[in-house]
Design an enzyme around this catalytic site. Structure first.
Site, short mmCIF file in Angstrom:
data_model
loop_
_atom_site.label_atom_id
_atom_site.label_comp_id
_atom_site.label_asym_id
_atom_site.label_seq_id
_atom_site.Cartn_x
_atom_site.Cartn_y
_atom_site.Cartn_z
N HIS A 54 63.21 -15.70 17.95
CA HIS A 54 62.30 -16.42 17.06
C HIS A 54 63.05 -17.45 16.20
CE1 HIS A 54 58.75 -15.95 13.97
NE2 HIS A 54 59.11 -17.21 14.13
N HIS A 56 62.76 -21.80 14.90
CA HIS A 56 62.03 -23.08 14.90
C HIS A 56 63.06 -24.20 15.05
CE1 HIS A 56 58.15 -21.29 13.67
NE2 HIS A 56 58.93 -20.40 13.08
N LEU A 57 63.08 -24.83 16.22
CA LEU A 57 64.08 -25.88 16.45
C LEU A 57 63.47 -27.28 16.32
CD1 LEU A 57 66.22 -24.30 19.33
CD2 LEU A 57 66.47 -24.08 16.84
N ARG A 58 62.16 -27.35 16.13
CA ARG A 58 61.44 -28.56 15.68
C ARG A 58 61.31 -29.68 16.71
NH1 ARG A 58 59.13 -25.55 11.96
NH2 ARG A 58 60.32 -25.21 10.07
N ASN A 88 55.39 -24.53 17.47
CA ASN A 88 54.62 -25.24 16.43
C ASN A 88 55.30 -26.56 16.07
OD1 ASN A 88 56.73 -23.88 15.09
ND2 ASN A 88 55.59 -23.76 13.17
N ASP A 146 52.56 -18.88 16.63
CA ASP A 146 53.35 -18.71 15.39
C ASP A 146 53.39 -19.99 14.56
OD1 ASP A 146 55.11 -17.53 13.48
OD2 ASP A 146 56.70 -18.72 14.36
N HIS A 173 51.93 -14.10 14.54
CA HIS A 173 52.21 -14.22 13.10
C HIS A 173 51.05 -13.49 12.43
CE1 HIS A 173 53.46 -16.75 9.47
NE2 HIS A 173 52.44 -16.02 9.06
N HIS A 226 58.19 -11.15 12.44
CA HIS A 226 58.60 -11.12 11.02
C HIS A 226 57.79 -10.17 10.13
CE1 HIS A 226 55.36 -14.01 10.93
NE2 HIS A 226 56.10 -15.02 11.32
N ASP A 299 63.60 -16.16 12.56
CA ASP A 299 62.58 -17.06 12.04
C ASP A 299 63.23 -18.24 11.31
OD1 ASP A 299 60.12 -18.17 11.57
OD2 ASP A 299 59.50 -16.73 10.04
O1 DOR Z 1 58.00 -19.54 6.80
C1 DOR Z 1 57.58 -19.91 7.89
N1 DOR Z 1 57.97 -21.08 8.43
N2 DOR Z 1 56.71 -19.16 8.54
C2 DOR Z 1 56.09 -19.57 9.66
O2 DOR Z 1 55.32 -18.84 10.22
C3 DOR Z 1 56.33 -20.92 10.19
C4 DOR Z 1 57.64 -21.41 9.77
C5 DOR Z 1 57.81 -22.88 10.00
O3 DOR Z 1 57.43 -23.36 11.09
O4 DOR Z 1 58.33 -23.56 9.13
ZN ZN Z 2 55.68 -16.95 11.74
#
Ligand code: DOR
Ligand code: ZN
Length: 422
Positions: A54, A56-58, A88, A146, A173, A226, A299
């Protein structure tokens, strides 16, 4: 490329062996012959490289926060050899073409292995299911909305059934959006004192309870991301006892930080689900120890400095932590005797692999040479300026002295991170 890793120990008391790596694989132990590179592991612990289910590499679209180059560089600096990125992004990863291009790009980078997840619903809008079969064929290892919550229980049920038929895990989530409301931190004594809108523990527990019922009725594989509350964890524990096909993860921040940090009014501590109480941290740690928690998921959620410098109401949710995950958990829990080193490594290697249904890493001849050498002795102060992530402007743990830093990370038989030259 043949590498000799000499004097490698897999636990502090085990016998030292020479590990040979050749052509991307573990060739064997205590062999002979020439090699291209020799690494002295005498001062380190050898483990399969860490796996993060998990992060987030954007990419695509939010490269101002992070991109594959910076995110996967941060990952290998944290000892990770495999990372599951979240969908996301902008656009949302709900299209096989996006998956294919991300995988191709990550392969060219040659850092950590990228295993992308894809959206469960189109645009992560929670209404129409994405084409899971096509997404799986293009390389998705998990389906998830998520970043968003799955408000429509019927859609989640059909998504789980569809994923089940394809052998894919769905991760959620788990927060009830209406209970969460516009909460920016845990609802409780601290939020009341600070006058900030709270997000109650019940938002997580209520959603987990619902999703466990749906999971039980479908028989599908559900992964709860999480976990932040003692109550949520207990619901998962009870469901597992009943044989429900569920797994769960906990992140480093929910184990090591509490809502009292929000007294600083610093949005570095703003995360979803929010930081809770010490009693929740203690319960989550007990869940690591007793095996209720299947894996650590970082996360890792980088944002820009400008975004995080906004006030608590405006700033986005998320903490960047992939470079600190192992040192934090090692220092806080293993070095203090609360969690065994073996268990932590399991939670950060085989745990994630089992959740994903991918091959479990093993230090055996013929296995992929995805390895990490961990330095369990050197103390280092957390300095965000030295981070590889683009979110290197601050950290909830800045100034903390930690041990357990990755000394070298090897992926596909290549050294992709070397602390002595980075
Ligand atoms: O804190 C968070 N940041 N929770 C999430 O579910 C998404 C994530 C994000 O994409 O920044
Ligand atoms: Zn999340």
């Amino acid at each position: 490329m043949r590498i000799k890793i000499k004097n490698a120990r897999v636990s502090p008391n085990s016998e030292a062996r020479d590990v040979y790596v050749n052509n991307g694989l573990i060739e064997g132990f205590n062999l002979d012959g020439t090699f291209d590179l020799e690494i002295d592991a005498s001062n380190f612990l050898l483990s399969p490289a860490l796996i993060d289910p998990h992060a987030h590499l954007r990419e695509p679209g939010q490269e101002v926060k992070e991109d594959l180059q910076s995110g996967l560089s941060a990952a290998v600096a944290g000892g990770f050899g495999t990372v599951v990125c979240m969908p996301n992004t902008k656009p949302v990863i709900d299209d096989p073409e996006i998956l294919r291009s991300l995988i191709a790009k990550a392969e060219k980078l040659g850092l950590a292995r990228l295993l992308p997840s894809a959206a469960l619903t189109r645009g992560q809008e929670g209404k129409l299911l994405a084409d899971a079969a096509a997404l799986k064929a293009a390389g998705a290892v998990m389906l998830t909305d998520d970043g968003r919550t799955n408000e429509d229980a019927g859609v989640l049920r059909r998504g789980l059934e569809y994923a089940h038929a394809l052998g894919l895990v769905v991760s959620v989530h788990a927060e009830d959006a209406s209970l969460r409301g516009d909460g920016v931190m845990n609802e409780g004594e601290v939020s009341e004192r600070l006058g900030l809108p709270g997000n109650p523990a019940a938002a997580e527990a209520a959603r987990i309870a619902r999703d466990l019922e749906i999971c039980a009725v479908t028989g599908a594989r559900l992964h709860i991301q999480h976990l932040s509350t003692a109550r949520g964890l207990q619901l998962v524990r009870d469901a597992k006892t009943r044989g429900v096909n569920v797994t769960c993860e906990v992140g480093p921040h929910h184990l090591t930080l509490t809502d009292s940090k929000l007294e600083t009014f610093d949005a570095l501590y703003k995360v979803a689900p929010p930081l809770r109480l010490q009693s929740d941290c203690d319960a989550l740690l007990a869940g690591l120890v007793d095996g209720t928690v299947d894996c650590i998921g970082t996360d890792h959620a980088p944002h820009t400095k400008a975004e995080k410098e906004q006030d608590l109401l405006e700033a986005p949710f998320g903490i960047a932590n992939i470079e600190l995950a192992f040192p934090l958990l090692y220092t806080h829990f293993v070095a203090t005797g609360k969690l065994s080193l073996e268990k932590l490594l399991e939670l950060m290697t085989t745990g994630g692999a089992k959740v994903l249904g991918i091959g479990e890493p093993k230090l055996e001849a013929g296995m992929p040479a995805d390895l990490v050498l961990l330095d369990l002795n050197t103390k280092k102060i957390v300095d965000p300026a030295s981070f590889k992530t683009k979110a290197n402007f601050g950290s909830p743990w800045a100034g903390q002295e930690l041990t357990g830093w990755a000394a070298k990370t090897i992926v596909r038989g290549q050294v992709v991170f070397d602390a002595s030259s980075s």
